[in-house]
Design an enzyme around this catalytic site. Structure first.
Site, PDB file in Angstrom:
ATOM      1  CB  VAL A   1      64.419  -5.635   6.923  1.00 56.98           C
ATOM      2  CG1 VAL A   1      65.055  -4.639   7.892  1.00 56.98           C
ATOM      3  CG2 VAL A   1      65.082  -6.996   7.080  1.00 56.98           C
ATOM      4  CB  CYS A   2      61.052  -2.194   4.369  1.00 60.71           C
ATOM      5  SG  CYS A   2      62.623  -1.946   3.530  1.00 60.71           S
ATOM      6  CG  ASP A   3      55.956  -5.686   7.211  1.00 61.44           C
ATOM      7  OD1 ASP A   3      55.052  -4.834   7.327  1.00 61.44           O
ATOM      8  OD2 ASP A   3      55.851  -6.848   7.663  1.00 61.44           O
TER       9      ASP A   3
END
Length: 170
Positions: free
Chosen positions: A63-65
């Site tokens: 999700v951060c990516d």
């Protein structure tokens, strides 16, 4: 120091945020983080610009990516706006990540040293010493115009709402 228990979760488990919750209309606090080149960077380095700060727990998660890639892509379309992704990842990891993913429109910052941003903006997760997921939009006069603390950190922020708020300021 203020602590807010149970306002966010990770996989349904309640966590504690350290630092005062920021709100729309607040004067943005200064902070000191590090660039991927180990240079100090803070609010003053973006004087007179609109700032979109994308807050992520760790650049190495799915999700951060996706969040970082999305805001990097949007950064090229936003006039007079600095787009930042900040996490507790080490500057070396951020450098590696940016090189491998072609992150060249957004600035990546590490808050690992002092958690200065995390505490000043209320995003530091006490139990994990990571930043919670969210987005902060600050105008050219350093007034907070939008803030989202994502309640379940495995979920995405509201990209459209954050970008809508930036576009109102352009």
């Amino acid at each position: 120091m203020e602590k807010r228990k149970g306002v966010i979760t990770m996989n349904g488990n309640p966590l504690t945020l350290v630092g005062k919750e920021i709100k729309v209309g607040d004067k943005a606090s200064d902070f000191k983080a590090l660039t991927k080149d180990l240079k100090p960077f803070g609010l003053g380095d973006m004087e007179g610009k609109i700032k979109l700060i994308s807050v992520v727990p760790s650049i190495d998660t799915k999700v951060c990516d996706l969040q970082t890639m999305r805001f990097n892509e949007e950064a090229s379309k936003l006039k007079d706006t600095v787009v930042i992704t900040i996490s507790m990842d080490l500057p070396f990891a951020l450098d590696r990540y940016c090189a491998s993913k072609g992150i060249d429109n957004a600035i990546t910052l590490s808050d690992h040293r002092e958690a200065s941003f995390g505490i000043a903006y209320g995003f530091l997760i006490e139990e994990l010493r990571l930043l919670s997921r969210g987005v902060v939009v600050i105008d050219e006069n350093n007034i907070v115009r939008y803030v989202e603390y994502v309640d379940e950190i495995t979920k995405h922020p509201d990209y459209d709402k954050a970008l809508e708020e930036v576009n109102k300021l352009i």
